[in-house]
Design a protein around this motif. Structure first.
Motif, PDB file in Angstrom:
ATOM      1  N   GLN A   1       8.955  10.020   8.824  1.00  8.84           N
ATOM      2  CA  GLN A   1       8.442  10.666   8.275  1.00  8.84           C
ATOM      3  C   GLN A   1       7.948  11.083   7.163  1.00  8.84           C
ATOM      4  OE1 GLN A   1      12.687  13.000   6.768  1.00  8.84           O
ATOM      5  NE2 GLN A   1      12.099  13.266   5.571  1.00  8.84           N
ATOM      6  N   PRO A   2       8.028  11.874   6.815  1.00 10.61           N
ATOM      7  CA  PRO A   2       6.956  11.832   4.995  1.00 10.61           C
ATOM      8  C   PRO A   2       7.992  12.518   4.422  1.00 10.61           C
ATOM      9  CG  PRO A   2       6.320  12.941   6.731  1.00 10.61           C
ATOM     10  CD  PRO A   2       6.622  12.960   7.387  1.00 10.61           C
ATOM     11  N   ALA A   3       6.928  12.203   3.118  1.00  9.00           N
ATOM     12  CA  ALA A   3       8.346  13.292   1.803  1.00  9.00           C
ATOM     13  C   ALA A   3       9.379  13.123   2.029  1.00  9.00           C
ATOM     14  CB  ALA A   3       7.379  14.320   2.209  1.00  9.00           C
ATOM     15  N   GLU A   4      10.210  12.178   2.182  1.00 10.43           N
ATOM     16  CA  GLU A   4      11.637  12.306   1.761  1.00 10.43           C
ATOM     17  C   GLU A   4      12.348  12.331  -0.012  1.00 10.43           C
ATOM     18  OE1 GLU A   4      15.574  11.728   0.803  1.00 10.43           O
ATOM     19  OE2 GLU A   4      14.009  10.384   0.153  1.00 10.43           O
TER      20      GLU A   4
ATOM     21  N   LYS B   1       0.624  -1.404   0.765  1.00  3.68           N
ATOM     22  CA  LYS B   1       0.569  -0.062  -0.053  1.00  3.68           C
ATOM     23  C   LYS B   1       0.926   1.470  -0.396  1.00  3.68           C
ATOM     24  CE  LYS B   1      -3.734  -2.432   2.552  1.00  3.68           C
ATOM     25  NZ  LYS B   1      -4.593  -2.640   3.812  1.00  3.68           N
ATOM     26  N   PRO B   2       1.408   1.463  -1.311  1.00  9.10           N
ATOM     27  CA  PRO B   2       2.650   3.100  -1.295  1.00  9.10           C
ATOM     28  C   PRO B   2       1.940   4.247  -1.498  1.00  9.10           C
ATOM     29  CG  PRO B   2       2.850   1.484  -3.526  1.00  9.10           C
ATOM     30  CD  PRO B   2       1.836   0.365  -2.078  1.00  9.10           C
ATOM     31  N   GLU B   3       2.890   4.887  -0.375  1.00  5.70           N
ATOM     32  CA  GLU B   3       1.762   6.230  -0.974  1.00  5.70           C
ATOM     33  C   GLU B   3       2.663   6.975  -1.031  1.00  5.70           C
ATOM     34  OE1 GLU B   3      -1.764   6.315   2.269  1.00  5.70           O
ATOM     35  OE2 GLU B   3       0.346   6.106   3.246  1.00  5.70           O
ATOM     36  N   LEU B   4       2.889   8.560  -2.036  1.00 10.37           N
ATOM     37  CA  LEU B   4       3.622   9.161  -2.062  1.00 10.37           C
ATOM     38  C   LEU B   4       3.897  10.409  -0.874  1.00 10.37           C
ATOM     39  CD1 LEU B   4       3.021   9.949  -5.791  1.00 10.37           C
ATOM     40  CD2 LEU B   4       4.197   7.711  -5.004  1.00 10.37           C
ATOM     41  N   GLY B   5       4.763  11.490  -1.141  1.00  8.16           N
ATOM     42  CA  GLY B   5       5.175  12.377  -0.072  1.00  8.16           C
ATOM     43  C   GLY B   5       3.826  12.908   0.659  1.00  8.16           C
ATOM     44  N   PHE B   6       3.702  13.224   1.612  1.00  7.24           N
ATOM     45  CA  PHE B   6       2.226  13.927   2.492  1.00  7.24           C
ATOM     46  C   PHE B   6       1.273  13.262   1.759  1.00  7.24           C
ATOM     47  CE2 PHE B   6       5.661  17.763   2.028  1.00  7.24           C
ATOM     48  CZ  PHE B   6       5.956  16.833   3.329  1.00  7.24           C
ATOM     49  N   GLU B   7       1.004  12.079   1.676  1.00  3.24           N
ATOM     50  CA  GLU B   7      -0.196  11.001   1.381  1.00  3.24           C
ATOM     51  C   GLU B   7       0.307  10.165   2.015  1.00  3.24           C
ATOM     52  OE1 GLU B   7      -0.566  10.848  -2.649  1.00  3.24           O
ATOM     53  OE2 GLU B   7      -0.556  12.275  -3.437  1.00  3.24           O
ATOM     54  N   GLU B   8       0.845  10.573   2.472  1.00  5.52           N
ATOM     55  CA  GLU B   8       1.009   8.682   3.789  1.00  5.52           C
ATOM     56  C   GLU B   8      -0.031   8.342   4.623  1.00  5.52           C
ATOM     57  OE1 GLU B   8       3.209  11.213   3.488  1.00  5.52           O
ATOM     58  OE2 GLU B   8       5.111  11.228   2.659  1.00  5.52           O
ATOM     59  N   ILE B   9      -1.420   8.594   4.321  1.00  6.81           N
ATOM     60  CA  ILE B   9      -2.642   8.764   5.618  1.00  6.81           C
ATOM     61  C   ILE B   9      -2.605   7.020   6.263  1.00  6.81           C
ATOM     62  CG2 ILE B   9      -4.860   8.868   5.561  1.00  6.81           C
ATOM     63  CD1 ILE B   9      -4.816  11.088   3.560  1.00  6.81           C
ATOM     64  N   GLN B  10      -2.646   5.873   4.956  1.00  8.31           N
ATOM     65  CA  GLN B  10      -3.088   4.432   5.834  1.00  8.31           C
ATOM     66  C   GLN B  10      -1.170   3.882   6.534  1.00  8.31           C
ATOM     67  OE1 GLN B  10      -4.558   1.972   3.321  1.00  8.31           O
ATOM     68  NE2 GLN B  10      -4.470   3.350   1.385  1.00  8.31           N
ATOM     69  N   THR B  11      -0.811   4.735   5.763  1.00 10.49           N
ATOM     70  CA  THR B  11       1.160   4.565   6.483  1.00 10.49           C
ATOM     71  C   THR B  11       1.534   4.674   8.089  1.00 10.49           C
ATOM     72  OG1 THR B  11       1.544   4.725   4.627  1.00 10.49           O
ATOM     73  CG2 THR B  11       3.396   4.610   6.415  1.00 10.49           C
ATOM     74  N   SER B  12       0.892   6.046   8.066  1.00  8.08           N
ATOM     75  CA  SER B  12       0.753   7.300   9.451  1.00  8.08           C
ATOM     76  C   SER B  12      -0.096   6.701  10.404  1.00  8.08           C
ATOM     77  CB  SER B  12       0.380   8.307   9.030  1.00  8.08           C
ATOM     78  OG  SER B  12       0.665   9.435   9.910  1.00  8.08           O
ATOM     79  N   GLN B  13      -1.551   5.950   9.608  1.00  5.54           N
ATOM     80  CA  GLN B  13      -2.316   5.068  10.530  1.00  5.54           C
ATOM     81  C   GLN B  13      -2.045   4.107  11.175  1.00  5.54           C
ATOM     82  OE1 GLN B  13      -5.391   5.834   8.324  1.00  5.54           O
ATOM     83  NE2 GLN B  13      -6.399   7.531   8.812  1.00  5.54           N
ATOM     84  N   PHE B  14      -1.074   3.627  10.584  1.00  4.54           N
ATOM     85  CA  PHE B  14      -0.733   1.833  10.588  1.00  4.54           C
ATOM     86  C   PHE B  14       0.911   2.130  11.709  1.00  4.54           C
ATOM     87  CE2 PHE B  14       1.889  -1.617  10.291  1.00  4.54           C
ATOM     88  CZ  PHE B  14       0.943  -2.707  10.475  1.00  4.54           C
TER      89      PHE B  14
END
Length: 383
Positions: A127-130, A20-33
């Motif tokens: 960290q998001p958006a590297e 479930k890859p997410e791009l920079g500043f879109e890491e909503i599911q990743t952050s929630q996990f």
């Protein structure tokens, strides 16, 4: 190794992110996990910078704070692996190992909860958006290095060129300053059979591209590594017509701040001279992106000892700098930092492709190694 006990968890976390890859500043599911896993372990955290997560593990008594960082964003590239955990999102994939970085940092969190420092704190920065969107700088502006103030920071990156079980680290310069530019050359369009009635923007662009390479080869000290790469060029729409304009894009990589600061002016002088000398005009946009990443040399002996205690006496080596960019550099500008690379190559598992390759994968045996090194390095910091 204590981290081996959570290896299956590490693999599960990494594969969850990978699918479930997410791009920079879109890491909503990743952050929630990440937040869900931190809750399970009782670690206090806060959401920062949109999708970032900053967690704090407090020691038994007050003291200094060290930060550990893991980046979470994916790339806008199609995953071409044929594995059960390949990306389920069209046109997006974890092909730079950030899924592993996030899993390793979660693993370090689990280890540190069970072995808290006697004195001081460990701050975990998810960290998001590297990938080119200044995620580190954004979190810094939102105070990620404050409350409590961070006295040092450590980060890692997977390295598919080095076998699993080995770690490399650069002594001082780690990654180059990475800047980008766009040029547009303007001529006068016309019929290809009558070039004397036109100003050929393609011919001018060709001369500009060739001349720009003279900057690195003839104006920069050969002992100051510098790269100037033209990555794209677009112009023309017909074989029998002179193109009225050409667009050129590329990047400049430098390790020496003085060279970096001089490149924009040197390039514009060349572009202006060639373009106007051949009858054209131009626009030039130069964008300063990541600064050079510098390791604090005082932090390396402890890293060497940590790696050798986890992986063995021959597992650590000093490596040359990379001309790639890394936004961990923004942290290292603010506080002493150390950034190292952990091997994930395994030919038997087809983990052989370079970063950003559509078939990039890694040896998941390295996941507990990364968690163990991060956690133990943090604990050693307080000794």
């Amino acid at each position: 190794m204590e981290a081996e006990k959570i290896k299956e968890d590490l693999i599960f976390w990494r594969r969850t992110f990978h699918q479930k890859p997410e791009l920079g500043f879109e890491e909503i599911q990743t952050s929630q996990f990440v937040q869900e896993q931190l809750k399970k372990t009782g670690i206090n955290y806060k959401v920062i910078g949109g999708t970032g997560v900053a967690a704090l593990i407090e020691g038994e008594s007050p003291g200094p704070t060290i930060a550990l960082r893991g980046d979470m964003d994916a790339l806008p590239i199609q995953d071409e692996k044929t594995v059960s955990y390949s990306s389920k999102v069209e046109g997006k994939a974890h092909l730079c190992g950030h899924d592993a970085h996030t899993a390793m940092l979660l693993g370090a969190a689990h280890l540190l909860v069970k072995n808290k420092p006697l004195k001081g704190n460990v701050k975990l920065i998810f960290q998001p958006a590297e990938e080119g969107l200044f995620g580190a700088e954004t979190l810094i502006k939102h105070g990620v290095l404050e409350n409590p103030g961070v006295e040092a920071i450590a980060g890692l990156h997977v390295n598919p060129m080095v076998p699993a079980g080995f770690v490399t680290c650069s002594q001082k310069e780690v990654c180059a300053a990475a800047d980008f530019f766009d040029i547009e050359i303007f001529g006068v369009g016309g019929h290809a059979a009558h070039p004397h009635h036109s100003v050929d923007s393609i011919a001018i662009a060709a001369a500009v591209v060739s001349s720009l390479q003279q900057i690195v080869s003839r104006q920069v000290d050969p002992l100051s590594p510098t790269v100037l790469t033209i990555g794209q060029i677009h112009g023309g729409s017909a074989n029998n017509a002179i193109a009225p304009s050409v667009k050129i894009g590329g990047t400049v990589r430098t390790l020496d701040p003085q060279v970096r600061n001089a490149m924009e002016a040197r390039m514009e002088k060349v572009i202006k001279g060639v373009s106007e000398g051949l009858g054209g005009t131009y626009t030039f946009d130069y964008r300063y992106m990541y600064p050079v990443l510098l390791n604090d040399e005082s932090l390396i002996p402890s890293l060497r000892e940590t790696v050798q205690s986890v992986l063995g006496s021959d597992s650590f080596s000093i490596s040359k700098p990379s001309m790639g960019g890394e936004d961990f550099s923004f942290y290292a500008q603010k506080v002493p930092g150390v950034f190292f690379r952990i091997g994930v190559r395994n030919e038997e598992k087809k983990a052989v492709y370079p970063l950003h390759h559509p078939k990039f994968d890694l040896d998941e045996d390295a996941l507990p190694y990364g968690s163990a090194i991060l956690a133990q390095y943090a604990l050693n910091f307080f000794e």
